[in-house]
Every structure is written in C-alpha cells, then in structure tokens.
Design an enzyme around this catalytic site. Sequence first.
Site, short mmCIF file in Angstrom:
data_model
loop_
_atom_site.label_atom_id
_atom_site.label_comp_id
_atom_site.label_asym_id
_atom_site.label_seq_id
_atom_site.Cartn_x
_atom_site.Cartn_y
_atom_site.Cartn_z
N HIS A 59 -13.38 2.76 3.65
CA HIS A 59 -12.95 1.63 2.82
C HIS A 59 -14.08 0.61 2.64
O HIS A 59 -14.36 0.16 1.53
CB HIS A 59 -11.73 0.95 3.44
CG HIS A 59 -10.43 1.64 3.13
ND1 HIS A 59 -9.94 2.65 3.90
CD2 HIS A 59 -9.55 1.45 2.11
CE1 HIS A 59 -8.79 3.06 3.39
NE2 HIS A 59 -8.53 2.37 2.31
N HIS A 74 0.81 -1.21 0.00
CA HIS A 74 0.00 0.00 0.00
C HIS A 74 0.85 1.27 0.00
O HIS A 74 0.36 2.35 0.36
CB HIS A 74 -0.95 -0.02 1.20
CG HIS A 74 -1.86 -1.19 1.19
ND1 HIS A 74 -3.11 -1.17 0.60
CD2 HIS A 74 -1.69 -2.45 1.66
CE1 HIS A 74 -3.67 -2.37 0.72
NE2 HIS A 74 -2.83 -3.16 1.37
N HIS A 119 -1.36 2.55 -5.62
CA HIS A 119 -1.74 1.15 -5.39
C HIS A 119 -3.25 0.96 -5.41
O HIS A 119 -4.02 1.92 -5.33
CB HIS A 119 -1.18 0.66 -4.05
CG HIS A 119 -1.79 1.35 -2.87
ND1 HIS A 119 -1.36 2.58 -2.42
CD2 HIS A 119 -2.83 1.00 -2.05
CE1 HIS A 119 -2.09 2.95 -1.37
NE2 HIS A 119 -3.00 2.00 -1.14
N GLU A 173 -5.39 4.48 -4.79
CA GLU A 173 -4.91 5.51 -3.87
C GLU A 173 -3.51 6.01 -4.23
O GLU A 173 -2.74 5.33 -4.89
CB GLU A 173 -4.90 4.98 -2.43
CG GLU A 173 -6.29 4.66 -1.91
CD GLU A 173 -6.30 4.00 -0.55
OE1 GLU A 173 -7.22 4.28 0.23
OE2 GLU A 173 -5.38 3.20 -0.26
N HIS A 210 -8.65 -6.26 1.88
CA HIS A 210 -7.95 -5.31 2.75
C HIS A 210 -8.76 -4.99 4.01
O HIS A 210 -8.21 -4.85 5.10
CB HIS A 210 -7.66 -4.03 1.96
CG HIS A 210 -6.77 -3.05 2.65
ND1 HIS A 210 -5.77 -3.41 3.53
CD2 HIS A 210 -6.73 -1.68 2.59
CE1 HIS A 210 -5.16 -2.35 3.97
NE2 HIS A 210 -5.71 -1.27 3.43
#
Length: 202
Positions: A146, A46, A50, A158, A56
């Site tokens: 998220h 991350h 990415h 991101e 996640h």
Amino acid sequence: MHLIDITRDITTAEVYPGDPETKLISVRTIGEESDCNLSVLCTCNHTGTHVDAPLHFLEGGASVEQLSPQVFIGPCVVLQTQESVITGEFVNECFPQNAERVLIKSNGAATFMDAAAEEAAALPNLKLIGTDAVSVGVHGNQIRPHKAFLSKGIAILENLDLSEVEPGNYFLLALPMKIGGAEGAPVRAVLADDYIFWTQKR
C-alpha cells in the site's frame, strides 16, 4: 455508450478478515405508518469495490475528498494473470510504459505484489492501480504494497468485479463517494468499451 459494471455489491461482497460486517437495516417500510421505504447502511469503507486514499496507510496523507476526480476517470488497460503474486517481471513485460490506469484481472487470485513489482509498477505516468482481489496486499503484509503506491500518489482501487471483462483497453469511470476525512470510500465503477465524449467548447 456500452458500459460494463465492474462493481461488487457492497451487501454481499467479501469482507476483509477483522473488518466489520455490512448490514442494511430497514427503519421504515411503506404502510400505515410510513409513506416511504428507508434504510441505513452500516459498512466498512473498504468493503466491496472501493478506493484507498493515502491516509489509509500514510500519517497525514490525503483523505478521499482531497483526491482529484480526474484520477478515476480516463483511459485504462485491463491485464490478466493467474499468478498469486504480481512480480517485477510481469510488470516489466505487461504494463504499458505510458499507462495511467492499470486494472489487474486474476479471478481474485493476485492478492500480493512483490517488492520488485511495486517499484516497477510506479511508472512515471501511472495514476491508479486496480485489482479484482480484496486488496493489493496479503494478510500479514499490507503495509509495504500500500505504501509503495500511496506514497507516490498512485490511487488504489480494490475488489473489482472483472469477471465479464476481456483484457484490453477501456475507459474507466470510478468516482469514490465524497466522505470528508475518510481514508477510503466505496465506488461505483464501470468500464466503457466504445466511449464517445463530447463538449460544447469551440
């Protein structure tokens, strides 16, 4: 085809607080004892530009290699804001209703989306949300933003570099590395602003 590189260098990109630092370690150098240069990259999945996969933040969620490549290739719109919080009002006013991919340019400032924005941004056609901030969340509140996207099958891209990109419509190519079982992966992301694609099919 004119391409704009929107990828941050993984060796110099900001590392999220608490994540391991990136190291590029040379193990061979051309000389008397080696015919080649060889290095090892030690990094968090991350760091830099990415993709976050559902795994996640979702137990049993899809890992990177299970995501469709088609999500990361296609038309997108770049929107600009200077606000530190993306609100539901901004989403309702600025997000095209039929958008499949939306990238938010904020000079890294927009590091948080409020609950209204998360709900509003989950548009029927949305496949991907991207940001030039290190994360769609903020330190101390990463779970909710998220989960809001990943639980709806919306991929998260991101830490983009949108400094050379004007707001508008583009064609995104941002395939993540294929890492089996991983919850995220580095990406080489580019935007085409005059794209032409062709096929041999008749």
